[in-house]
Design a protein around this motif. Structure first.
Motif, PDB file in Angstrom:
ATOM      1  N   ALA A   1      10.047  -2.355   1.710  1.00  0.00           N
ATOM      2  CA  ALA A   1       9.084  -3.401   2.040  1.00  0.00           C
ATOM      3  C   ALA A   1       8.105  -3.569   0.883  1.00  0.00           C
ATOM      4  CB  ALA A   1       8.333  -3.047   3.319  1.00  0.00           C
ATOM      5  N   THR A   2       7.344  -4.643   0.910  1.00  0.00           N
ATOM      6  CA  THR A   2       6.366  -4.905  -0.147  1.00  0.00           C
ATOM      7  C   THR A   2       5.017  -4.285   0.209  1.00  0.00           C
ATOM      8  OG1 THR A   2       5.619  -6.979   0.869  1.00  0.00           O
ATOM      9  CG2 THR A   2       7.517  -7.089  -0.643  1.00  0.00           C
ATOM     10  N   GLN A   3       4.160  -4.172  -0.790  1.00  0.00           N
ATOM     11  CA  GLN A   3       2.791  -3.717  -0.527  1.00  0.00           C
ATOM     12  C   GLN A   3       2.086  -4.657   0.433  1.00  0.00           C
ATOM     13  OE1 GLN A   3       0.476  -3.149  -4.069  1.00  0.00           O
ATOM     14  NE2 GLN A   3       1.526  -1.272  -4.675  1.00  0.00           N
ATOM     15  N   LYS A   4       2.365  -5.939   0.323  1.00  0.00           N
ATOM     16  CA  LYS A   4       1.744  -6.925   1.207  1.00  0.00           C
ATOM     17  C   LYS A   4       2.100  -6.635   2.661  1.00  0.00           C
ATOM     18  CE  LYS A   4       1.337 -11.900   2.057  1.00  0.00           C
ATOM     19  NZ  LYS A   4       1.767 -13.256   1.616  1.00  0.00           N
ATOM     20  N   GLU A   5       3.358  -6.290   2.914  1.00  0.00           N
ATOM     21  CA  GLU A   5       3.771  -5.945   4.274  1.00  0.00           C
ATOM     22  C   GLU A   5       3.072  -4.679   4.748  1.00  0.00           C
ATOM     23  OE1 GLU A   5       8.196  -6.986   5.274  1.00  0.00           O
ATOM     24  OE2 GLU A   5       8.111  -6.391   3.159  1.00  0.00           O
ATOM     25  N   LEU A   6       2.943  -3.711   3.852  1.00  0.00           N
ATOM     26  CA  LEU A   6       2.270  -2.464   4.201  1.00  0.00           C
ATOM     27  C   LEU A   6       0.829  -2.711   4.611  1.00  0.00           C
ATOM     28  CD1 LEU A   6       2.196   0.736   4.122  1.00  0.00           C
ATOM     29  CD2 LEU A   6       1.284   0.463   1.809  1.00  0.00           C
ATOM     30  N   TYR A   7       0.079  -3.415   3.762  1.00  0.00           N
ATOM     31  CA  TYR A   7      -1.332  -3.653   4.054  1.00  0.00           C
ATOM     32  C   TYR A   7      -1.516  -4.595   5.241  1.00  0.00           C
ATOM     33  CZ  TYR A   7      -2.867  -1.210  -0.155  1.00  0.00           C
ATOM     34  OH  TYR A   7      -3.130  -0.242  -1.092  1.00  0.00           O
ATOM     35  N   GLY A   8      -0.512  -5.424   5.500  1.00  0.00           N
ATOM     36  CA  GLY A   8      -0.590  -6.313   6.650  1.00  0.00           C
ATOM     37  C   GLY A   8      -0.297  -5.611   7.959  1.00  0.00           C
ATOM     38  N   ALA A   9       0.387  -4.466   7.890  1.00  0.00           N
ATOM     39  CA  ALA A   9       0.812  -3.771   9.105  1.00  0.00           C
ATOM     40  C   ALA A   9      -0.080  -2.595   9.471  1.00  0.00           C
ATOM     41  CB  ALA A   9       2.250  -3.274   8.946  1.00  0.00           C
ATOM     42  N   SER A  10      -0.902  -2.117   8.547  1.00  0.00           N
ATOM     43  CA  SER A  10      -1.655  -0.898   8.819  1.00  0.00           C
ATOM     44  C   SER A  10      -2.900  -0.801   7.953  1.00  0.00           C
ATOM     45  CB  SER A  10      -0.771   0.336   8.575  1.00  0.00           C
ATOM     46  OG  SER A  10      -0.237   0.293   7.261  1.00  0.00           O
ATOM     47  N   ARG A  11      -3.813   0.050   8.377  1.00  0.00           N
ATOM     48  CA  ARG A  11      -5.007   0.339   7.595  1.00  0.00           C
ATOM     49  C   ARG A  11      -4.721   1.540   6.705  1.00  0.00           C
ATOM     50  NH1 ARG A  11     -10.950   2.151   9.935  1.00  0.00           N
ATOM     51  NH2 ARG A  11     -11.917   2.580   7.915  1.00  0.00           N
ATOM     52  N   ILE A  12      -4.987   1.400   5.426  1.00  0.00           N
ATOM     53  CA  ILE A  12      -4.630   2.421   4.442  1.00  0.00           C
ATOM     54  C   ILE A  12      -5.866   3.159   3.950  1.00  0.00           C
ATOM     55  CG2 ILE A  12      -3.464   2.842   2.249  1.00  0.00           C
ATOM     56  CD1 ILE A  12      -1.686   1.720   4.483  1.00  0.00           C
ATOM     57  N   GLU A  13      -5.764   4.489   3.867  1.00  0.00           N
ATOM     58  CA  GLU A  13      -6.827   5.308   3.292  1.00  0.00           C
ATOM     59  C   GLU A  13      -6.443   5.843   1.917  1.00  0.00           C
ATOM     60  OE1 GLU A  13      -9.304   7.175   6.964  1.00  0.00           O
ATOM     61  OE2 GLU A  13      -7.435   8.209   6.467  1.00  0.00           O
TER      62      GLU A  13
END
Length: 239
Positions: free
Chosen positions: A196-208
């Motif tokens: 998946a892309t970084q965009k999908e990652l940040y769109g699906a979850s909150r990242i620390e």
């Protein structure tokens, strides 16, 4: 609709879980920040979710701290087939505003309460849904994958990746989480494996995780884990 709310007060210490014995992020102050008086609530939802024909019962659990209900919740269910118990942590239960570390903390608090309602000796499965929805866990697993299989965006055979997943942060965190209940990860199953892309990652979850450590492509798949009961080691007799 019949609803049942159960509250109990727990005093506990929380510890962090990470891949290969290391935390996913810096959790040194988790024990200091752990709430002392935390209420665990549960709601009966046996007939409110799909698959009721095959399910004996189901309950949703959540955390209440200072009268505020957390966005995180998880579902425990018992099937009609042999009374098998499972946990649903799919993306429908994972809210974007709750980072993986916090989800893990709250799940750790929920487990003792759920263990009073469900027979953990029969707990066989934990559904995670899309890996990318777990945020920091997906990042940790991807970085481990890259170190083991190389930095090209190459998908290894499913059986190879499933075996890797068992030894990754997924297996490490779940083994630590369920150790008090003598449960360990037996097998990790995956479907629809891709990057998946970084965009999908940040769109699906909150990242620390610091953005400098977030890979360009994130390993993603539908993930569920089969658990097995460990044999309790008998205490040796002093005689």
């Amino acid at each position: 609709m019949k609803r049942k709310i159960i509250f109990s007060f727990l005093t506990f210490l929380l510890t962090a879980c990470g891949g290969n014995g290391q935390p996913l992020v810096s959790y040194e102050d988790i024990e200091k920040r752990a709430p002392v008086d935390t209420m665990v609530g549960s709601t009966v939802i046996t007939h409110e979710i799909a698959g009721s024909a095959f399910r004996k019962r189901a309950q949703r659990y959540f955390i209440v701290i200072d009268k505020d209900t957390s966005d995180f919740s998880c579902i425990f269910y018992e099937s009609k087939e042999r009374g098998k118990v499972g946990i649903d942590l799919k993306s429908s239960c994972f809210k974007k505003g709750i980072p993986y570390r916090k989800r893990l903390e709250e799940l750790r608090v929920i487990l003792p309460r759920a263990a009073r309602d469900f027979n953990f000796d029969s707990l066989e499965s934990v559904s995670l849904g899309r890996l990318v929805s777990t945020g920091d866990l997906a990042i940790a697993v991807t970085n481990q994958y890259r170190r083991q299989f190389g930095y090209r965006h190459k998908i290894e055979p499913y059986r190879t990746v499933a075996g890797f997943m068992k030894e990754s942060a997924i297996g490490t965190d779940l083994n630590r989480l369920f150790k008090p209940y003598f449960l360990t990860v037996d097998h990790v199953s995956i479907e629809k494996l891709f990057f998946a892309t970084q965009k999908e990652l940040y769109g699906a979850s909150r990242i620390e995780t610091d953005s400098a450590y977030v890979p360009e492509k994130i390993l993603d798949c539908i993930t569920w884990v089969t658990m097995k009961k460990q044999q309790k080691t008998p205490r040796s007799s002093p005689y």
